[in-house]
Design a protein around this motif. Structure first.
Motif: not given
Length: 81
Positions: A60-81
């Protein structure tokens, strides 16, 4: 006539962006939504349009919210590495 996007205003005064528009409120994801998003992210780092659509409907979220969450999560992973 203003079109509502489903977001609440960020504050009573409403902060203005660079073009005079009100900023969107930060989305507060539920723990269940975050859990499902994280599970999906562990399986695949990038979602196609159909997967994003299905996940958005299920959570029950918008596609944009999903897209943004995944973008942010990939950046978080990149920072952790």
């Amino acid at each position: 006539a203003d079109e509502s996007s489903g977001y609440e205003s960020e504050s009573a005064g409403g902060q203005r962006g660079t073009r005079g528009r009100q900023r969107r409120a930060r989305t507060a994801f539920t723990s269940e939504q975050v859990c499902q998003l994280e599970k999906t992210f562990q399986r695949q780092k990038y979602l196609g349009a159909s997967e994003r659509r299905k996940l958005a409907a299920a959570l029950q979220l918008s596609e944009i919210q999903i897209k943004t969450w995944f973008q942010n999560r990939r950046m978080k992973l990149k920072r952790q590495i």
